[in-house]
Design a protein around this motif. Structure first.
Motif, short mmCIF file in Angstrom:
data_model
loop_
_atom_site.label_atom_id
_atom_site.label_comp_id
_atom_site.label_asym_id
_atom_site.label_seq_id
_atom_site.Cartn_x
_atom_site.Cartn_y
_atom_site.Cartn_z
N TYR A 36 27.74 -80.88 39.00
CA TYR A 36 27.58 -80.57 40.42
C TYR A 36 26.10 -80.40 40.74
O TYR A 36 25.32 -79.89 39.94
CB TYR A 36 28.34 -79.29 40.79
CG TYR A 36 29.78 -79.56 41.18
CD1 TYR A 36 30.18 -79.56 42.52
CD2 TYR A 36 30.74 -79.86 40.22
CE1 TYR A 36 31.48 -79.83 42.89
CE2 TYR A 36 32.05 -80.14 40.57
CZ TYR A 36 32.42 -80.12 41.91
OH TYR A 36 33.71 -80.40 42.27
N GLY A 37 25.73 -80.87 41.93
CA GLY A 37 24.34 -80.78 42.35
C GLY A 37 24.20 -79.96 43.62
O GLY A 37 25.13 -79.88 44.43
N VAL A 38 23.03 -79.35 43.79
CA VAL A 38 22.69 -78.65 45.02
C VAL A 38 21.56 -79.42 45.67
O VAL A 38 20.59 -79.78 45.02
CB VAL A 38 22.30 -77.18 44.76
CG1 VAL A 38 21.16 -77.05 43.74
CG2 VAL A 38 21.93 -76.47 46.06
N ALA A 53 14.41 -72.58 46.10
CA ALA A 53 14.59 -71.12 46.16
C ALA A 53 15.98 -70.72 45.68
O ALA A 53 16.14 -69.70 44.99
CB ALA A 53 14.35 -70.64 47.59
N ALA A 54 17.00 -71.51 46.03
CA ALA A 54 18.36 -71.20 45.59
C ALA A 54 18.47 -71.19 44.08
O ALA A 54 19.23 -70.41 43.49
CB ALA A 54 19.34 -72.22 46.19
N SER A 141 20.60 -79.79 39.68
CA SER A 141 21.85 -79.21 39.20
C SER A 141 22.15 -77.89 39.89
O SER A 141 21.26 -77.08 40.16
CB SER A 141 21.80 -79.00 37.69
OG SER A 141 20.74 -78.14 37.33
N ALA A 142 23.43 -77.68 40.19
CA ALA A 142 23.87 -76.54 40.98
C ALA A 142 24.02 -75.29 40.12
O ALA A 142 25.13 -74.85 39.81
CB ALA A 142 25.18 -76.86 41.71
N ASN A 143 22.89 -74.73 39.73
CA ASN A 143 22.90 -73.51 38.92
C ASN A 143 21.56 -72.81 39.09
O ASN A 143 20.56 -73.43 39.46
CB ASN A 143 23.13 -73.83 37.44
CG ASN A 143 22.04 -74.73 36.88
OD1 ASN A 143 21.96 -75.91 37.23
ND2 ASN A 143 21.20 -74.19 36.03
N VAL A 144 21.54 -71.52 38.82
CA VAL A 144 20.28 -70.79 38.77
C VAL A 144 19.55 -71.23 37.51
O VAL A 144 20.15 -71.40 36.45
CB VAL A 144 20.53 -69.27 38.76
CG1 VAL A 144 19.23 -68.50 38.52
CG2 VAL A 144 21.18 -68.84 40.07
N VAL A 164 23.66 -71.36 49.76
CA VAL A 164 24.21 -72.68 50.06
C VAL A 164 25.17 -72.55 51.23
O VAL A 164 26.03 -71.66 51.25
CB VAL A 164 24.94 -73.27 48.83
CG1 VAL A 164 25.67 -74.56 49.19
CG2 VAL A 164 23.95 -73.50 47.70
N ALA A 165 25.03 -73.45 52.21
CA ALA A 165 25.87 -73.38 53.40
C ALA A 165 27.27 -73.92 53.19
O ALA A 165 28.23 -73.45 53.78
CB ALA A 165 25.19 -74.13 54.54
#
Length: 273
Positions: A36-38, A53-54, A141-144, A164-165
């Motif tokens: 998953y990506g952000v 920043a996320a 990538s969708a992670n800290v 994330v909205a």
């Protein structure tokens, strides 16, 4: 908010809702063919800063850019070598990321890219539909940073929360390898990370063009296949740092940057001596 994107009957509405969020300058999470990506609009400087920043990430680790078609490359990159065009035609859409020189006229700010950009066309219908609606997106990538990459929308939300909205749930991504990353900024290509497409397959389509390998072990560890290897050359050694699956950090002779504090020296393969 997590939005179910797995139902073909509601896919069109989901894509339009996600596209509108991106147009509004906000951040979304979406599935790719790896993890998953952000991401956000690659040309919205504030939105790209929100993505970083996320993830609790600095500008020294710029995100790659996902594109909706092979034709998009001409508008984003310059001096693209023929071997890179061959790789694109053979392996896109798919798990191949190429690093090329960015067009200097582009009004974007992805971070400290040193004039390069990492591009990929993912093999995921939902994400391609969103990209077709909004254009190129800066996606990582969708992670800290420092935490495992998310393989579900829920895992992404657990880490990124309200930064994330909208989260698009396209199902789990647990069986996918990371993309193979190839530096295409020089006269000959260099594999920066071994991933889903083996180097042997790349060589089959490149013909007489020499493909140089990253140091042994980079990208081969089962626990680290979702990490990027950003590589710098220095004499007879190669300086390697691994980060996250959809990002490229740091400085290489070609312009690909590497954060100096994260470097470790390993002996170069014979082909690079």
């Amino acid at each position: 908010m997590i939005l179910d994107a797995s139902d073909p009957q509601t896919r069109e509405q989901v894509v339009e809702q996600a596209a509108q969020v991106v147009r509004d300058g906000r951040v979304i999470v979406l599935p790719t063919d790896t993890v998953y990506g952000v991401g956000a609009d690659a040309f919205d400087q504030v939105a790209v800063a929100m993505v970083l920043a996320a993830k609790h990430r600095g500008r020294e680790m710029p995100p790659p850019v996902l594109v909706p078609s092979t034709r998009t490359v001409d508008g984003l990159a310059t001096e693209v070598p023929m071997y890179a065009k061959i790789l694109i035609r053979q392996f896109w859409p798919g798990a191949l990321t190429i690093i090329v020189r960015a067009q200097t006229s582009l009004a974007w700010d992805l971070g400290e890219t040193n004039g390069t950009v990492a591009l990929r066309m993912p093999d995921d219908l939902l994400t391609l539909q969103v990209l077709t609606e909004v254009g190129p997106m800066a996606v990582t990538s969708a992670n800290v940073t420092g935490q495992p990459p998310a393989t579900t929308a829920q895992e992404a939300q657990d880490q990124l929360g309200g930064a994330v909205a909208l989260y698009l749930d396209g199902g789990p991504r647990t069986d996918s390898l990371a993309s193979t990353i190839v530096d295409c900024t020089g006269e000959e290509p260099v594999v920066l990370r071994h991933g889903a497409i083996p180097a042997e397959r790349l060589r089959e389509v490149l013909g007489v063009t020499v493909l140089h390998d990253a140091p042994p072990g980079v990208g081969d560890d089962a626990d680290a296949v979702e990490e990027v290897a950003a590589v710098a050359s220095s004499g007879g050694t190669r300086l390697v740092t691994t980060t996250d699956p959809l990002a490229v950090s740091g400085i290489r002779g070609s312009g690909v940057s590497v954060r100096a504090g994260d470097l470790r020296s390993v002996r170069a393969p014979d082909s690079l001596q």
